[in-house]
Design a protein around this motif. Structure first.
Motif, PDB file in Angstrom:
ATOM      1  N   ALA A   1      64.422   5.826  63.236  1.00  0.00           N
ATOM      2  CA  ALA A   1      64.095   6.642  64.447  1.00  0.00           C
ATOM      3  C   ALA A   1      62.663   6.074  64.805  1.00  0.00           C
ATOM      4  O   ALA A   1      61.816   5.258  64.086  1.00  0.00           O
ATOM      5  CB  ALA A   1      63.655   8.389  63.965  1.00  0.00           C
ATOM      6  N   LEU A   2      62.387   6.156  66.147  1.00  0.00           N
ATOM      7  CA  LEU A   2      61.025   5.517  66.671  1.00  0.00           C
ATOM      8  C   LEU A   2      60.301   6.748  67.220  1.00  0.00           C
ATOM      9  O   LEU A   2      60.795   7.556  67.679  1.00  0.00           O
ATOM     10  CB  LEU A   2      61.572   4.777  67.905  1.00  0.00           C
ATOM     11  CG  LEU A   2      60.216   4.390  68.864  1.00  0.00           C
ATOM     12  CD1 LEU A   2      59.470   3.449  67.985  1.00  0.00           C
ATOM     13  CD2 LEU A   2      60.889   3.870  70.071  1.00  0.00           C
ATOM     14  N   TYR A   3      59.182   6.911  66.409  1.00  0.00           N
ATOM     15  CA  TYR A   3      58.236   7.822  66.997  1.00  0.00           C
ATOM     16  C   TYR A   3      56.927   7.329  67.862  1.00  0.00           C
ATOM     17  O   TYR A   3      56.389   6.557  67.664  1.00  0.00           O
ATOM     18  CB  TYR A   3      57.625   8.439  65.623  1.00  0.00           C
ATOM     19  CG  TYR A   3      56.722   9.758  65.918  1.00  0.00           C
ATOM     20  CD1 TYR A   3      57.381  11.044  65.730  1.00  0.00           C
ATOM     21  CD2 TYR A   3      55.254   9.666  65.958  1.00  0.00           C
ATOM     22  CE1 TYR A   3      56.445  12.110  65.963  1.00  0.00           C
ATOM     23  CE2 TYR A   3      54.603  10.872  66.241  1.00  0.00           C
ATOM     24  CZ  TYR A   3      55.132  12.039  66.249  1.00  0.00           C
ATOM     25  OH  TYR A   3      54.418  13.238  66.306  1.00  0.00           O
ATOM     26  N   VAL A   4      56.881   8.107  68.843  1.00  0.00           N
ATOM     27  CA  VAL A   4      55.969   7.816  69.969  1.00  0.00           C
ATOM     28  C   VAL A   4      54.850   8.586  70.069  1.00  0.00           C
ATOM     29  O   VAL A   4      55.211   9.922  70.109  1.00  0.00           O
ATOM     30  CB  VAL A   4      56.619   7.752  71.433  1.00  0.00           C
ATOM     31  CG1 VAL A   4      55.482   7.258  72.450  1.00  0.00           C
ATOM     32  CG2 VAL A   4      57.601   6.628  71.584  1.00  0.00           C
ATOM     33  N   GLY A   5      53.649   8.240  69.533  1.00  0.00           N
ATOM     34  CA  GLY A   5      52.679   9.178  69.551  1.00  0.00           C
ATOM     35  C   GLY A   5      51.217   8.553  69.982  1.00  0.00           C
ATOM     36  O   GLY A   5      51.067   7.175  70.154  1.00  0.00           O
ATOM     37  N   ASP A   6      50.341   9.524  70.115  1.00  0.00           N
ATOM     38  CA  ASP A   6      48.903   8.858  70.683  1.00  0.00           C
ATOM     39  C   ASP A   6      47.674   9.023  69.807  1.00  0.00           C
ATOM     40  O   ASP A   6      46.574   9.096  70.169  1.00  0.00           O
ATOM     41  CB  ASP A   6      48.620   9.702  72.077  1.00  0.00           C
ATOM     42  CG  ASP A   6      48.528  10.969  72.025  1.00  0.00           C
ATOM     43  OD1 ASP A   6      48.516  11.643  71.121  1.00  0.00           O
ATOM     44  OD2 ASP A   6      48.162  11.593  73.017  1.00  0.00           O
ATOM     45  N   THR A   7      47.897   9.319  68.379  1.00  0.00           N
ATOM     46  CA  THR A   7      46.912   9.274  67.482  1.00  0.00           C
ATOM     47  C   THR A   7      47.108   8.731  66.387  1.00  0.00           C
ATOM     48  O   THR A   7      48.313   8.475  65.967  1.00  0.00           O
ATOM     49  CB  THR A   7      46.629  11.012  67.088  1.00  0.00           C
ATOM     50  OG1 THR A   7      47.683  11.442  66.316  1.00  0.00           O
ATOM     51  CG2 THR A   7      46.585  11.812  68.320  1.00  0.00           C
ATOM     52  N   ALA A   8      46.081   8.497  65.497  1.00  0.00           N
ATOM     53  CA  ALA A   8      46.232   8.020  64.087  1.00  0.00           C
ATOM     54  C   ALA A   8      47.248   8.817  63.241  1.00  0.00           C
ATOM     55  O   ALA A   8      47.818   8.482  62.446  1.00  0.00           O
ATOM     56  CB  ALA A   8      44.910   7.623  63.409  1.00  0.00           C
ATOM     57  N   GLY A   9      46.923  10.222  63.459  1.00  0.00           N
ATOM     58  CA  GLY A   9      47.874  11.157  62.530  1.00  0.00           C
ATOM     59  C   GLY A   9      49.235  10.956  62.990  1.00  0.00           C
ATOM     60  O   GLY A   9      50.140  11.101  62.091  1.00  0.00           O
ATOM     61  N   ASP A  10      49.650  10.724  64.217  1.00  0.00           N
ATOM     62  CA  ASP A  10      50.707  10.265  64.596  1.00  0.00           C
ATOM     63  C   ASP A  10      51.477   8.865  63.893  1.00  0.00           C
ATOM     64  O   ASP A  10      52.647   9.261  63.461  1.00  0.00           O
ATOM     65  CB  ASP A  10      51.148  10.165  66.173  1.00  0.00           C
ATOM     66  CG  ASP A  10      50.945  11.403  67.010  1.00  0.00           C
ATOM     67  OD1 ASP A  10      51.289  12.537  66.275  1.00  0.00           O
ATOM     68  OD2 ASP A  10      50.612  11.234  68.071  1.00  0.00           O
ATOM     69  N   GLU A  11      50.620   8.004  63.930  1.00  0.00           N
ATOM     70  CA  GLU A  11      50.880   6.799  63.007  1.00  0.00           C
ATOM     71  C   GLU A  11      51.116   7.124  61.651  1.00  0.00           C
ATOM     72  O   GLU A  11      52.030   6.542  61.006  1.00  0.00           O
ATOM     73  CB  GLU A  11      49.929   5.622  63.291  1.00  0.00           C
ATOM     74  CG  GLU A  11      50.103   4.366  62.803  1.00  0.00           C
ATOM     75  CD  GLU A  11      48.970   3.290  62.998  1.00  0.00           C
ATOM     76  OE1 GLU A  11      49.214   2.202  62.855  1.00  0.00           O
ATOM     77  OE2 GLU A  11      47.973   3.829  63.475  1.00  0.00           O
ATOM     78  N   ALA A  12      50.184   7.817  61.038  1.00  0.00           N
ATOM     79  CA  ALA A  12      50.472   8.280  59.617  1.00  0.00           C
ATOM     80  C   ALA A  12      51.852   8.972  59.405  1.00  0.00           C
ATOM     81  O   ALA A  12      52.558   8.659  58.388  1.00  0.00           O
ATOM     82  CB  ALA A  12      49.189   8.905  59.195  1.00  0.00           C
ATOM     83  N   ALA A  13      52.029   9.891  60.181  1.00  0.00           N
ATOM     84  CA  ALA A  13      53.193  10.607  60.118  1.00  0.00           C
ATOM     85  C   ALA A  13      54.463   9.995  60.219  1.00  0.00           C
ATOM     86  O   ALA A  13      55.493  10.026  59.552  1.00  0.00           O
ATOM     87  CB  ALA A  13      53.329  11.816  61.024  1.00  0.00           C
TER      88      ALA A  13
END
Length: 180
Positions: free
Chosen positions: A132-144
Motif C-alpha cells: 500500500a502507498l500512504y499519502v500524507g502531509d505530516t511526520a505522523g503520517d510518515e511514522a504511521a
C-alpha cells in the motif's frame, strides 16, 4: 465552543494548524491539558458537533483538482482513508465531497481508539492488501506508514513536515501523474 462550555481562553488558527493529524488525546495534551478527562470529553464532543455542523452548512475547501483527481485515481487503484479524526468525520467528508463511491474503505481513531499506524495496518489486512502507498502531509503520517509497512509519499503542499528522505509530492496533480 469555549464560550458555550464556560471555559476561558481562545484558540487561534496557528493552534489548529499545530494539532492537524493528532489523536484526540494528543490534542487534549497540546491545547487543553488543564481539563480533567471527563471535562475534556464533554468539551471535545461539543467542539466536534460545532465542527460537523459548520461543515454541513459551509463545506470546506479541497485543493485544486482533488475531487476529479480522486475519482480518476479510483478507476485505476483502490483508495482508502486513514485518519486520527473523530467517529463520523470521514463519512461527513465523503458526503460533502460526493466522493463516497471513490473509496473502498476507511478507518479512524474515533472508531477504534488506535493510532494511524495500527489503523492503517488493520485496514490493509482487512482489504487483503500486501502493498500500500500512504499519502500524507505530516511526520505522523510518515511514522504511521512505516509502522504499517507501507510506502510513504509526502504531500509537501499540505499542513506539516516529513523527513528529508521522504519522497515528495509538490501538488496533487503530481500524484495523479505518478499513479495513473
Amino acid at each position: 465552543a469555549l464560550s458555550e462550555a464556560g471555559l476561558p481562553g481562545s484558540v487561534t488558527a496557528a493552534d489548529i494548524a499545530s494539532i492537524m493529524g493528532l489523536t484526540h488525546d494528543q490534542i487534549r495534551a497540546r491545547l487543553f491539558g488543564h481539563l480533567s478527562p471527563p471535562r475534556w470529553e464533554e468539551f471535545s464532543e461539543l467542539c466536534y458537533r460545532h465542527e460537523e455542523d459548520l461543515i454541513r452548512q459551509e463545506g470546506g475547501s479541497l485543493y485544486a483538482g482533488v475531487r476529479q483527481g480522486l475519482m480518476d485515481l479510483a478507476l485505476a487503484h483502490p483508495l482508502a482513508i486513514v485518519s486520527n479524526c473523530q467517529k463520523g468525520y470521514i463519512e461527513l467528508f465523503l458526503e460533502w465531497t460526493g466522493l463516497r463511491t471513490s473509496f473502498r474503505d476507511w478507518e479512524c481513531h474515533g472508531n477504534t481508539g488506535l493510532g494511524k499506524g495500527e489503523n492503517l495496518r488493520r485496514l490493509c489486512q482487512r482489504q487483503g492488501w500486501r502493498q500500500a502507498l500512504y499519502v500524507g502531509d505530516t511526520a505522523g503520517d510518515e511514522a504511521a506508514a512505516a509502522e504499517a509497512g507501507c510506502e510513504f509519499l509526502f504531500a509537501a503542499y499540505g499542513f506539516g513536515q516529513a523527513s528529508q528522505s521522504a519522497r515528495r509530492l509538490e501538488s496533487f496533480a503530481q500524484l495523479q501523474l505518478e499513479l495513473v
